[in-house]
Design a protein around this motif. Sequence first.
Motif, PDB file in Angstrom:
ATOM      1  N   GLY A 497      67.056 -15.139   8.127  1.00  0.00           N
ATOM      2  CA  GLY A 497      67.885 -14.006   7.734  1.00  0.00           C
ATOM      3  C   GLY A 497      67.190 -12.684   7.999  1.00  0.00           C
ATOM      4  O   GLY A 497      66.019 -12.622   8.356  1.00  0.00           O
ATOM      5  N   ARG A 498      67.952 -11.602   7.787  1.00  0.00           N
ATOM      6  CA  ARG A 498      67.381 -10.271   7.989  1.00  0.00           C
ATOM      7  C   ARG A 498      66.705  -9.743   6.731  1.00  0.00           C
ATOM      8  O   ARG A 498      66.005  -8.723   6.804  1.00  0.00           O
ATOM      9  N   SER A 499      66.917 -10.390   5.593  1.00  0.00           N
ATOM     10  CA  SER A 499      66.289  -9.924   4.353  1.00  0.00           C
ATOM     11  C   SER A 499      65.752 -11.111   3.571  1.00  0.00           C
ATOM     12  O   SER A 499      66.325 -12.201   3.588  1.00  0.00           O
ATOM     13  N   PHE A 500      64.647 -10.857   2.890  1.00  0.00           N
ATOM     14  CA  PHE A 500      64.010 -11.905   2.083  1.00  0.00           C
ATOM     15  C   PHE A 500      63.396 -11.284   0.843  1.00  0.00           C
ATOM     16  O   PHE A 500      62.819 -10.189   0.890  1.00  0.00           O
ATOM     17  N   LEU A 501      63.507 -11.988  -0.263  1.00  0.00           N
ATOM     18  CA  LEU A 501      62.842 -11.613  -1.513  1.00  0.00           C
ATOM     19  C   LEU A 501      62.224 -12.857  -2.106  1.00  0.00           C
ATOM     20  O   LEU A 501      62.906 -13.874  -2.293  1.00  0.00           O
ATOM     21  N   GLY A 502      60.940 -12.799  -2.391  1.00  0.00           N
ATOM     22  CA  GLY A 502      60.247 -13.922  -3.000  1.00  0.00           C
ATOM     23  C   GLY A 502      59.487 -13.489  -4.242  1.00  0.00           C
ATOM     24  O   GLY A 502      58.843 -12.437  -4.244  1.00  0.00           O
ATOM     25  N   LEU A 503      59.577 -14.277  -5.295  1.00  0.00           N
ATOM     26  CA  LEU A 503      58.880 -14.001  -6.550  1.00  0.00           C
ATOM     27  C   LEU A 503      58.116 -15.252  -6.954  1.00  0.00           C
ATOM     28  O   LEU A 503      58.671 -16.365  -6.928  1.00  0.00           O
ATOM     29  N   SER A 504      56.847 -15.083  -7.317  1.00  0.00           N
ATOM     30  CA  SER A 504      56.015 -16.215  -7.730  1.00  0.00           C
ATOM     31  C   SER A 504      55.200 -15.830  -8.950  1.00  0.00           C
ATOM     32  O   SER A 504      54.723 -14.696  -9.056  1.00  0.00           O
ATOM     33  N   GLY A 505      55.056 -16.772  -9.861  1.00  0.00           N
ATOM     34  CA  GLY A 505      54.218 -16.561 -11.039  1.00  0.00           C
ATOM     35  C   GLY A 505      53.352 -17.773 -11.296  1.00  0.00           C
ATOM     36  O   GLY A 505      53.790 -18.911 -11.102  1.00  0.00           O
ATOM     37  N   GLU A 506      52.103 -17.518 -11.683  1.00  0.00           N
ATOM     38  CA  GLU A 506      51.180 -18.603 -11.995  1.00  0.00           C
ATOM     39  C   GLU A 506      50.430 -18.291 -13.279  1.00  0.00           C
ATOM     40  O   GLU A 506      50.090 -17.132 -13.540  1.00  0.00           O
ATOM     41  N   LEU A 507      50.150 -19.312 -14.049  1.00  0.00           N
ATOM     42  CA  LEU A 507      49.230 -19.238 -15.175  1.00  0.00           C
ATOM     43  C   LEU A 507      48.095 -20.204 -14.886  1.00  0.00           C
ATOM     44  O   LEU A 507      48.297 -21.414 -14.791  1.00  0.00           O
ATOM     45  N   ARG A 508      46.885 -19.620 -14.703  1.00  0.00           N
ATOM     46  CA  ARG A 508      45.717 -20.404 -14.340  1.00  0.00           C
ATOM     47  C   ARG A 508      44.787 -20.517 -15.537  1.00  0.00           C
ATOM     48  O   ARG A 508      44.590 -19.546 -16.273  1.00  0.00           O
ATOM     49  N   ALA A 509      44.208 -21.682 -15.724  1.00  0.00           N
ATOM     50  CA  ALA A 509      43.297 -21.912 -16.843  1.00  0.00           C
ATOM     51  C   ALA A 509      42.108 -22.732 -16.382  1.00  0.00           C
ATOM     52  O   ALA A 509      42.269 -23.730 -15.666  1.00  0.00           O
ATOM     53  N   ASP A 510      40.916 -22.295 -16.771  1.00  0.00           N
ATOM     54  CA  ASP A 510      39.698 -23.052 -16.467  1.00  0.00           C
ATOM     55  C   ASP A 510      39.490 -24.120 -17.535  1.00  0.00           C
ATOM     56  O   ASP A 510      39.430 -23.822 -18.733  1.00  0.00           O
ATOM     57  N   VAL A 511      39.365 -25.352 -17.090  1.00  0.00           N
ATOM     58  CA  VAL A 511      39.073 -26.459 -18.003  1.00  0.00           C
ATOM     59  C   VAL A 511      37.569 -26.613 -18.154  1.00  0.00           C
ATOM     60  O   VAL A 511      37.049 -26.777 -19.251  1.00  0.00           O
ATOM     61  N   THR A 512      36.856 -26.556 -17.040  1.00  0.00           N
ATOM     62  CA  THR A 512      35.395 -26.549 -17.029  1.00  0.00           C
ATOM     63  C   THR A 512      34.953 -25.435 -16.090  1.00  0.00           C
ATOM     64  O   THR A 512      35.775 -24.678 -15.572  1.00  0.00           O
ATOM     65  N   LYS A 513      33.668 -25.350 -15.838  1.00  0.00           N
ATOM     66  CA  LYS A 513      33.149 -24.318 -14.936  1.00  0.00           C
ATOM     67  C   LYS A 513      33.727 -24.461 -13.541  1.00  0.00           C
ATOM     68  O   LYS A 513      33.971 -23.461 -12.846  1.00  0.00           O
ATOM     69  N   ASN A 514      33.973 -25.686 -13.093  1.00  0.00           N
ATOM     70  CA  ASN A 514      34.424 -25.930 -11.724  1.00  0.00           C
ATOM     71  C   ASN A 514      35.853 -26.431 -11.608  1.00  0.00           C
ATOM     72  O   ASN A 514      36.396 -26.474 -10.501  1.00  0.00           O
ATOM     73  N   ILE A 515      36.475 -26.812 -12.699  1.00  0.00           N
ATOM     74  CA  ILE A 515      37.812 -27.411 -12.648  1.00  0.00           C
ATOM     75  C   ILE A 515      38.805 -26.509 -13.380  1.00  0.00           C
ATOM     76  O   ILE A 515      38.545 -26.047 -14.492  1.00  0.00           O
ATOM     77  N   GLY A 516      39.944 -26.257 -12.741  1.00  0.00           N
ATOM     78  CA  GLY A 516      40.994 -25.450 -13.349  1.00  0.00           C
ATOM     79  C   GLY A 516      42.354 -26.099 -13.123  1.00  0.00           C
ATOM     80  O   GLY A 516      42.541 -26.922 -12.222  1.00  0.00           O
ATOM     81  N   VAL A 517      43.320 -25.706 -13.965  1.00  0.00           N
ATOM     82  CA  VAL A 517      44.692 -26.189 -13.823  1.00  0.00           C
ATOM     83  C   VAL A 517      45.611 -24.981 -13.698  1.00  0.00           C
ATOM     84  O   VAL A 517      45.292 -23.875 -14.145  1.00  0.00           O
ATOM     85  N   VAL A 518      46.774 -25.194 -13.085  1.00  0.00           N
ATOM     86  CA  VAL A 518      47.717 -24.120 -12.803  1.00  0.00           C
ATOM     87  C   VAL A 518      49.130 -24.611 -13.064  1.00  0.00           C
ATOM     88  O   VAL A 518      49.480 -25.748 -12.716  1.00  0.00           O
ATOM     89  N   ALA A 519      49.941 -23.769 -13.684  1.00  0.00           N
ATOM     90  CA  ALA A 519      51.381 -23.978 -13.774  1.00  0.00           C
ATOM     91  C   ALA A 519      52.050 -22.841 -13.009  1.00  0.00           C
ATOM     92  O   ALA A 519      51.653 -21.677 -13.158  1.00  0.00           O
ATOM     93  N   PHE A 520      53.061 -23.142 -12.183  1.00  0.00           N
ATOM     94  CA  PHE A 520      53.638 -22.102 -11.339  1.00  0.00           C
ATOM     95  C   PHE A 520      55.152 -22.254 -11.214  1.00  0.00           C
ATOM     96  O   PHE A 520      55.722 -23.336 -11.424  1.00  0.00           O
ATOM     97  N   TYR A 521      55.778 -21.130 -10.863  1.00  0.00           N
ATOM     98  CA  TYR A 521      57.222 -21.083 -10.614  1.00  0.00           C
ATOM     99  C   TYR A 521      57.455 -20.110  -9.464  1.00  0.00           C
ATOM    100  O   TYR A 521      56.974 -18.980  -9.499  1.00  0.00           O
ATOM    101  N   ASP A 522      58.167 -20.550  -8.421  1.00  0.00           N
ATOM    102  CA  ASP A 522      58.472 -19.720  -7.260  1.00  0.00           C
ATOM    103  C   ASP A 522      59.982 -19.666  -7.057  1.00  0.00           C
ATOM    104  O   ASP A 522      60.683 -20.666  -7.292  1.00  0.00           O
TER     105      ASP A 522
END
Length: 580
Positions: A497-522
């Motif tokens: 198409g000639r027009s596009f709109l995209g919206l994304s949100g994430e909530l990131r959380a560190d579980v340990t120093k090296n491991i993290g989890v994410v919940a997202f909606y696009d």
Amino acid sequence: MPSFALERLDFLTPGASDDLRDALRDASLLIQARRDRTEAAQDLFAAARADYGRLLGVLYSEGHYSAVINIRLDSREAADIAPLDAPTRIEAITVTVEPGPRFVFSRAAIAPLAPETELPEDYAAGQVARSGAIVDAAAAGVEGWRQAGHAKAAVGGQKITADHRATSLSADIALSPGPRVRFGEMTITGQERMRTRAIERIAGFPTGEVFDPDDLDLVTKRLRRTGVFRSASLTEAETLGPGDTLDVALVVAEEKRRRLGFGAEIGSFEGLTVSGYWLHRNLLGGGERLRVEGEVGGIGGESGGEDYRLGVRIDRPATFGPDTSAFTEAEVVKLTEEDFSAEALSFSFGVTRIFNERLTAELGVGFLFARVEDDAGSIDYRAMTLPTSLTWEGRDNALDPTRGLYVNAELTPFLGFSGTGTGARLWTDARGYLGFGADDRFVAAGRLQFGTVLGASIEDTPRDYLFYSGGAGTVRGQPYQSLGVNVLGGGTVRSGGRSFLGLSGELRADVTKNIGVVAFYDTGFVSAGELFGSGDWHAGAGLGLRYNTGIGPIRVDVATPVSGDTGDGVQLYIGIGQAF
């Protein structure tokens, strides 16, 4: 042979607050020696004698100027023991610190001050008389004069008087501004392949101008951002030259000239995408940067076939002044999508202007040649382009940001030939990050993407300028480029198409120093009209896992559609770096 017989270490701080007690213990070498199980008498004796000064420094830093410190080694005061009479055996150590009352400033003076000098707020009558406040005030006073062009400003004298009966401290700092200075000459050492004249051109050293320490910082930043140098440091001459001029010595160390990099990402619908680049940081000895990069996408995917990209770019720093570089680039593309296939060649040249550490602009002139085949037949595109862009980089870490804002805005007017339309393509990608919790354990991240084609119809617009939605870069959970429009061929041929709109949100959380989890909606929207109009939406959501590495987090996202009719089932995405 040393004896090991330390049985007890008592650290007493009668009358001290919890914070002061912790600070004293953290500063004590005896406490550290005990933690390290150091029991050799000679080492403990040395730590005890050093602790007087270390503990006194902590007390002064908190405004305690009448403290009493006792450090007893088997009932003997450590300060009274001669070094040649050091004990050969220590069984018990008792440290007693009586901090006494906190002192306040009865007077906090500093003069003369340069205009617009900002003193620390805690250097004022009535404030706690911390020693650090005096040091900070002196540093601020000197820096104020340096900012005004007085390169050799210094502390000329100080008078500090403690009144123990009134528990107050009187501080007077005298500054010696020295003469107003101009920059002299810059000498350069350490270069190997880089030409001296090129270094001078890139550095933009302001010979003859009034001294400003910020100019020195800017010189080293200009050199480092070329990527040619591993380090670049400036040292001011100890004495002024004729006419109150200041010479400066630049010492550089060059990086390795070549660098190789690669990346990979896989999606359950898009398939595998692999990319790589080869970089030469100093092609001709003037800081010229040559970058060759390639990408193969759609390997084993369901998005139509394999895509290929090969690009070459040369940047020459400081072509039109130290902050404006010139570039030339070319790209060859072969796309095999579900709705069309295309072969394209583009090349452009232009300039890049760096306004400051965060804001960069680019202006170029380019040419595009493309052939597209779809269900409606084959069409050739020819266009001259004027690509322009502005980039604001305010993130704390480009690969794994926790705070800040990033905005990239592009406007590409194009003049079509041989049936190609004339118009302009606008594209904006804005990302924001907010960390919260201890050490920014949680991060809220948001992204807005907006694009539109003005002036030209879909039929007359180069196919690569149109917009689709779906996939890892837009809406996770929806198949790659699954949302477009059906207007060509009377509605029988699908395209972007000639027009596009995209919206994304994430909530990131560190579980340990090296491991993290994410919940997202696009969510994404595509319209056939310019500046939106009627169109279709779709959305996806999911969860992700992140594993932090030295080159950025490894990303695994699992998503599913939540609205729209462009896909079903679960999509899997694996890559390096955050999704945005």
